[in-house]
Design an enzyme around this catalytic site. Structure first.
Site, PDB file in Angstrom:
ATOM      1  N   HIS A  37     -19.298 -35.195   4.609  1.00  0.00           N
ATOM      2  CA  HIS A  37     -18.653 -35.564   5.719  1.00  0.00           C
ATOM      3  C   HIS A  37     -18.619 -34.486   7.033  1.00  0.00           C
ATOM      4  CE1 HIS A  37     -15.591 -33.306   3.419  1.00  0.00           C
ATOM      5  NE2 HIS A  37     -15.245 -32.629   4.526  1.00  0.00           N
ATOM      6  N   ASP A  89     -20.436 -36.999  -1.711  1.00  0.00           N
ATOM      7  CA  ASP A  89     -20.039 -36.282  -0.607  1.00  0.00           C
ATOM      8  C   ASP A  89     -20.926 -34.945  -0.532  1.00  0.00           C
ATOM      9  OD1 ASP A  89     -18.589 -35.386   1.646  1.00  0.00           O
ATOM     10  OD2 ASP A  89     -16.855 -34.486   0.872  1.00  0.00           O
ATOM     11  N   SER A 138     -14.352 -26.980   4.041  1.00  0.00           N
ATOM     12  CA  SER A 138     -15.274 -27.996   3.663  1.00  0.00           C
ATOM     13  C   SER A 138     -16.760 -27.458   3.244  1.00  0.00           C
ATOM     14  CB  SER A 138     -15.290 -29.277   4.476  1.00  0.00           C
ATOM     15  OG  SER A 138     -14.073 -29.812   4.540  1.00  0.00           O
ATOM     16  N   GLY A 167     -23.657 -50.080 -17.260  1.00  0.00           N
ATOM     17  CA  GLY A 167     -23.553 -51.386 -17.366  1.00  0.00           C
ATOM     18  C   GLY A 167     -22.224 -51.921 -17.984  1.00  0.00           C
TER      19      GLY A 167
END
Length: 484
Positions: A124, A155, A227, A283
């Site tokens: 981001h 991310d 970040s 799965g």
């Protein structure tokens, strides 16, 4: 499962974590703690600060066409059919107009993982950026950066600058991190460059939303600008990339969450080797055993699965890896390759390190009896193939958005004209020069960026193209991005 978080602030508000591909770097032993102090963190700060960079992201102003509703359309409609021109609209009052988006800038952090310029940050931080500028900590030198690859689910993003002999951080194995261990968050919060904050690891394998669900939780202070910054241990080694915070205010009142280096390393390797992250699927659908038992008790049902730890299988996906190995609804997974799995976050953390085609040994309980099975993991398309992300260059064409005269002549509002076919997959599929591409895999093609995204998102590495020939005749092609 009870919610523990009210607001998740994306990692763009957090410290970035750096990992170093140069894990072979020689390191000195961290000094012993001084008398009266729990631990000496000065060594960790000294070792990690040079490896954390400041990242500035710029999204340029763009012209976009937007739809809007005209509430007076029905009252003041033009009886002369638009002869006097009130704008382009339709019978339901929806109109289109062009707007200019403002230029936007944001800041974050990143970590140098190799001496030749590879840097890890959050997705981001760089998502949608037209310009990226990286500023080094040691000498404040600035570099333009390019995005090598990014992954929204985890991310994480890998970027690169053209530089040599950079101070790459040493990457530790996050699987060895212990709850209660002291850590530092290193980054550029609130415009304060080269900042470190301290805390402890307060939890592991946290399941946070739909993205990474096996995160390191820390109480080290994390704020806007952190970040993509580094979470390091007392030896200054990278153990995670900060990605979000728990906060009711948007600032640090609570906990931060970091993406473990065990997952980061795999994401970086996939991006370098395949161009996209390989996701292996076991799965199944299910939940922690403790949560399942609690829900059943609330319904008045008494449940005894023989354990209160593990993953309860609520559904086995048809044609998935678990179904092929004989697992059933009601089974309880307790271990993967001998590694205990107590909660869903731990299972997802293990799966995030696997690729399609990998084999794993699953230990599970059925009717309280322990069994084992070997699973061959599959990808999202239900095969064991590794998926490569084809670049748009593989198509072998040059395109441009159609002109206003073409729109008028062909009575269409958008499309990409094929200006040149120089080889590649488009030539193999028979796409001719002059063909106008309107839709690829059901997505409208208004710009070159739309075509790039369609290639990136292509399932089964196939493009279904629909459009028009210059004569106005409609046609279509199927383009296979990889050789069989």
């Amino acid at each position: 499962m009870k919610k523990i978080v009210k607001n998740f602030i994306p990692a763009i508000y957090l410290v970035v974590i750096a990992f170093s591909a140069a894990s072979c770097n020689k390191t000195q032993a961290a000094p012993a703690a001084a008398p009266g102090q729990p631990v000496d963190l000065t060594y960790a700060a000294e070792k990690s600060l040079p490896s954390v960079v400041y990242i500035k992201s710029v999204i340029n102003s763009k012209t976009q066409t937007v739809e809007y509703s005209d509430p007076f359309e029905d009252f003041f409609s033009d009886p002369f059919g638009g002869f006097f021109g009130r704008g382009q609209g339709n019978n339901n009052g929806t109109r289109k107009r062009q707007v200019q988006t403002p230029k936007r800038a944001a800041a974050g952090s990143g970590v140098i993982i190799s001496a030749d310029g590879y840097i890890v940050t959050n997705n981001h931080v760089v998502d949608g950026a037209d310009e990226l500028t990286v500023t080094l900590n040691e000498n404040s030198k600035e570099y333009s950066a390019r995005i090598i690859g990014a992954d929204k689910t985890t991310d994480l993003a890998l970027i690169k600058i053209d530089a040599k002999n950079l101070p790459a951080i040493v990457i530790a194995n996050s699987d060895n991190v212990k709850i209660g261990e002291w850590v530092l968050a290193v980054g550029n919060p609130l415009g304060l460059n080269n900042t470190v904050t301290a805390g402890i690891v307060s939890a592991k394998a946290r399941q946070m939303g739909e993205g990474v669900a096996s995160m390191i939780q820390t109480d080290a202070a994390i704020n806007q600008g952190n970040s993509g910054g580094a979470l390091v241990n007392t030896r200054g080694e990278l153990i995670g990339i900060n990605a979000m915070i728990y906060s009711q205010t948007g600032s640090n009142i609570g906990y931060g969450f970091a993406i473990p280096t065990a997952i980061m390393n795999k994401v970086v390797e996939d991006i370098k080797k395949y161009g996209t992250v390989q996701r292996a699927m076991i799965g199944i659908k299910g939940s922690d055993v403790s949560n399942y038992v609690d829900v059943e008790k609330e319904k008045g049902n008494e449940i005894d699965l023989g354990t209160m730890e593990g993953i309860y299988i609520a559904e086995v996906v048809e044609d998935g890896a678990a179904a092929a190995a004989g697992l059933q609804k009601g089974d309880v997974i307790t271990a993967i390759d001998g590694q205990k799995v107590k909660k869903f976050g731990e299972l997802q953390g293990i799966m995030a390190q696997k690729r399609p085609g990998d084999k794993v040994t699953v230990t599970y309980l059925r009717n309280k009896k322990e069994k084992t099975a070997t699973l061959t993991l599959k990808n999202e398309q239900g095969t064991t193939k590794v998926v490569k992300n084809a670049d748009v260059d593989i198509l072998g064409i040059d395109v441009r958005p159609i002109t206003d005269s073409q729109k008028k002549q062909l009575e269409i509002s958008y499309g990409l004209e094929v200006l040149k076919v120089s080889g590649g997959k488009m030539k193999e599929a028979g796409v001719p020069k002059g063909f106008i591409i309107q839709v690829v895999n059901d997505q409208p093609m208004r710009s070159f960026d739309d075509l790039q995204q369609a290639v990136k998102d292509a399932k089964d590495q196939m493009l279904v193209i629909k459009g028009l020939y210059p004569t106005g005749k409609r046609g279509g092609f199927v383009v296979y991005l990889q050789n069989e």
